[in-house]
Design a protein around this motif. Structure first.
Motif, PDB file in Angstrom:
ATOM      1  N   ILE A 145      40.042  56.143  38.501  1.00 15.68           N
ATOM      2  CA  ILE A 145      39.098  55.246  39.169  1.00 15.68           C
ATOM      3  C   ILE A 145      38.410  55.962  40.322  1.00 15.68           C
ATOM      4  O   ILE A 145      37.195  55.834  40.521  1.00 15.68           O
ATOM      5  N   VAL A 165      41.494  52.269  47.371  1.00 25.16           N
ATOM      6  CA  VAL A 165      40.778  51.141  46.763  1.00 25.16           C
ATOM      7  C   VAL A 165      41.272  50.920  45.332  1.00 25.16           C
ATOM      8  O   VAL A 165      41.508  49.778  44.896  1.00 25.16           O
ATOM      9  N   ALA A 166      41.450  52.021  44.599  1.00 23.41           N
ATOM     10  CA  ALA A 166      41.946  51.924  43.223  1.00 23.41           C
ATOM     11  C   ALA A 166      43.340  51.305  43.183  1.00 23.41           C
ATOM     12  O   ALA A 166      43.647  50.495  42.296  1.00 23.41           O
ATOM     13  N   ILE A 168      44.626  49.182  45.351  1.00 23.26           N
ATOM     14  CA  ILE A 168      44.500  47.747  45.656  1.00 23.26           C
ATOM     15  C   ILE A 168      44.008  46.978  44.428  1.00 23.26           C
ATOM     16  O   ILE A 168      44.531  45.907  44.088  1.00 23.26           O
ATOM     17  N   ILE A 169      43.015  47.547  43.739  1.00 18.33           N
ATOM     18  CA  ILE A 169      42.501  46.903  42.526  1.00 18.33           C
ATOM     19  C   ILE A 169      43.607  46.819  41.467  1.00 18.33           C
ATOM     20  O   ILE A 169      43.785  45.782  40.810  1.00 18.33           O
ATOM     21  N   MET A 172      46.035  44.034  42.387  1.00 21.97           N
ATOM     22  CA  MET A 172      45.481  42.684  42.232  1.00 21.97           C
ATOM     23  C   MET A 172      45.455  42.256  40.763  1.00 21.97           C
ATOM     24  O   MET A 172      45.949  41.182  40.403  1.00 21.97           O
ATOM     25  N   PHE A 173      44.894  43.096  39.900  1.00 23.06           N
ATOM     26  CA  PHE A 173      44.796  42.718  38.494  1.00 23.06           C
ATOM     27  C   PHE A 173      46.135  42.893  37.764  1.00 23.06           C
ATOM     28  O   PHE A 173      46.449  42.136  36.842  1.00 23.06           O
ATOM     29  N   ILE A 319      39.651  50.580  35.234  1.00 20.01           N
ATOM     30  CA  ILE A 319      40.334  49.528  35.995  1.00 20.01           C
ATOM     31  C   ILE A 319      41.329  48.785  35.104  1.00 20.01           C
ATOM     32  O   ILE A 319      42.460  48.505  35.517  1.00 20.01           O
ATOM     33  N   THR A 322      44.403  50.936  34.479  1.00 19.23           N
ATOM     34  CA  THR A 322      45.294  50.914  35.636  1.00 19.23           C
ATOM     35  C   THR A 322      46.007  49.571  35.747  1.00 19.23           C
ATOM     36  O   THR A 322      47.192  49.517  36.103  1.00 19.23           O
ATOM     37  N   THR A 323      45.300  48.480  35.433  1.00 23.86           N
ATOM     38  CA  THR A 323      45.919  47.158  35.428  1.00 23.86           C
ATOM     39  C   THR A 323      47.123  47.116  34.494  1.00 23.86           C
ATOM     40  O   THR A 323      48.217  46.666  34.868  1.00 23.86           O
ATOM     41  N   THR A 363      52.876  49.879  42.465  1.00 18.54           N
ATOM     42  CA  THR A 363      51.582  50.316  42.998  1.00 18.54           C
ATOM     43  C   THR A 363      51.763  51.320  44.128  1.00 18.54           C
ATOM     44  O   THR A 363      51.098  52.371  44.160  1.00 18.54           O
TER      45      THR A 363
END
Length: 467
Positions: A145, A165-166, A168-169, A172-173, A319, A322-323, A363
């Protein structure tokens, strides 16, 4: 399949439960998740099409873009042959996962299979390897990412900030509780990554030369049908091809959340056919037009503008990858800790605190490894060769032997003898690729560190410049 297995297998009406979740009953007793009811999350709500998307997304990521480079190492024809052979073996391994799940519905992850076959030691070894493998893949996803954000923004901010940022994303997902709710994201991510890949594939075909090729002189691709690589280079390339199919350990969890696991084989065949066709097309076309000047990953092979466009298209896919790779190890820990407890499916404080604790733990560890290890790319290759192979080949050969060895005492048919031989072959070839690939990866890390000293911890340098 024994009748007691059927009783523990929620699915279509023939198994006592409606297709879409709980049907007309207030609760369902699942062999893995326990009491599933309308007040908690529905962990058995992935249809067969959603399964296709989840399977393909665990396989197809930026790893596909290393395939042209493996063809450059092996030569086009040996590269395609090796890819097809590995596709066939891993498809069989993936099929055995579905069969084993049907016969043993209490199996949720590869550690449960290891526990059945080898006892407590097998459970702990496979469980630890499973977590380590997916944590490193999650770190790789975060870096992917950050590369995409750097490419699109022309290094708009410090790379360390993009990695954060990656992370955190991903948290979240990745904290979405069920794969059924993630499956629609998988379709979006799969579509985006495929469009990105084929954009580059088309671009290298219409341009007069790859970005890295010498400029100002006539260009003819130097692709080779056959090459003579060193053993280290060849086995590293083969290990890369295995890694491109190493979504296998995630298939246990995907099967466990299917509405009807009997549709697993249908989803698997569609997945493996699509993945293999994509790999062959992309690898062949990009290598044919770029030759030895192919970039790895190949998104940078067609020049700066196409690279920016391709990474922009690929970002949703990165994304989603990574999720998934945050969600899968977090769900493994979550289920193992709360299994047998009402908190596994109850919407209470313990449930949510445990779940978010698991996703945040995965994470944070993945982020720390991705940001602080100076030779992260080589380390991912090492973990892929060592653990990706270990969990994608050898256990499945053992699983077939575990379920079928006793049949030979009753009726030793030719089919049984051939399957025993093939299962043993899968274990042996998997072990060879694992050991040799690990050796090649270690040599690669040493050579890489000698050449450039690795990357800095929490570096601000633009990590898209090298791709």
């Amino acid at each position: 399949m024994e009748s007691k297995d059927k009783e523990n297998l929620p699915g279509p009406p023939s198994l006592g439960v409606a297709d879409h979740g709980y049907g007309d009953v207030s609760s369902v007793q699942d062999a893995v998740f326990g009491d599933l009811n309308e007040t908690g999350p529905n962990y058995r709500n992935v249809g067969w099409l959603g399964t296709v998307a989840l399977m393909m997304k665990t396989q197809i990521g930026l790893g596909v873009l290393s395939i042209p480079a493996t063809f450059d190492t092996l030569g086009l024809i040996p590269g395609i042959i090796c890819l097809i052979v590995i596709a066939a073996i891993t498809t069989w391994s993936d099929y055995i996962v579905g069969v084993f799940k049907l016969r043993h519905p209490q199996v949720y992850s590869i550690d449960d299979a290891g526990g059945l076959m080898f006892g407590r030691i097998g459970r702990e070894i496979f469980g630890t390897a499973f977590c380590i493998y997916w944590i490193f893949v999650a770190g790789s996803g975060m870096l992917g990412i950050s590369i995409g954000l750097n490419a699109v923004s022309t290094h708009g901010v410090c790379t360390a900030a993009f990695v954060a940022v990656a992370a955190i994303i991903g948290f979240m997902f990745g904290s979405i509780r069920t794969l059924g709710r993630i499956s629609w994201l998988a379709w979006i991510g799969l579509t985006c990554i495929l469009v990105s890949i084929f954009t580059v594939t088309i671009a290298v075909g219409v341009q007069d030369r790859p970005a890295a090729a010498p400029q100002g002189q006539p260009w003819v691709s130097d692709f080779k049908l056959f090459k003579s690589p060193s053993f280290t280079s060849a086995i590293s390339a083969v290990a890369s091809l295995v890694f491109a199919y190493a979504g296998t350990p995630a298939f246990f969890a995907i099967a466990a959340e299917m509405r009807d696991p009997r549709h697993y084989s249908r989803s698997l065949l569609i997945c493996q056919s699509g993945v293999t066709a994509t790999y062959i097309i992309v690898g062949t076309v990009v290598y044919y037009f770029c030759g030895s000047y192919v970039a790895s990953p190949a998104l940078g092979s067609a020049g700066p503008l196409v690279k920016k466009v391709a990474y922009g298209l690929a970002l949703p896919g990165l994304i989603v990858t990574t999720t998934l790779v945050v969600h899968i190890p977090a769900k493994y820990i979550f289920v193992r800790v709360l299994r047998g407890s009402r908190h596994l499916t109850a919407n209470g404080f313990v449930h949510w605190a445990s779940w978010l604790g698991c996703t945040s733990l995965i994470t944070v560890i993945a982020y720390l490894i991705a940001s602080s290890v100076p030779v992260f790319g080589g380390l991912v290759a090492l973990v892929g060769a060592l653990l990706g192979t270990l969990m994608s080949l050898q256990p499945m050969g053992c699983m077939w032997l575990y379920d079928n060895w006793g049949n030979g005492k009753k009726d030793r048919t030719l089919k049984w003898l051939l399957m025993v031989a093939f299962s043993i072959f899968v274990v042996v070839i998997g072990t060879f690729i694992m050991v040799a690939g690990t050796y090649g990866s270690v040599i690669g890390i040493i050579n890489s560190y000698k050449e450039n000293g690795g990357s800095g911890a929490w570096t601000c340098a633009d990590n898209s410049n090298s791709v």
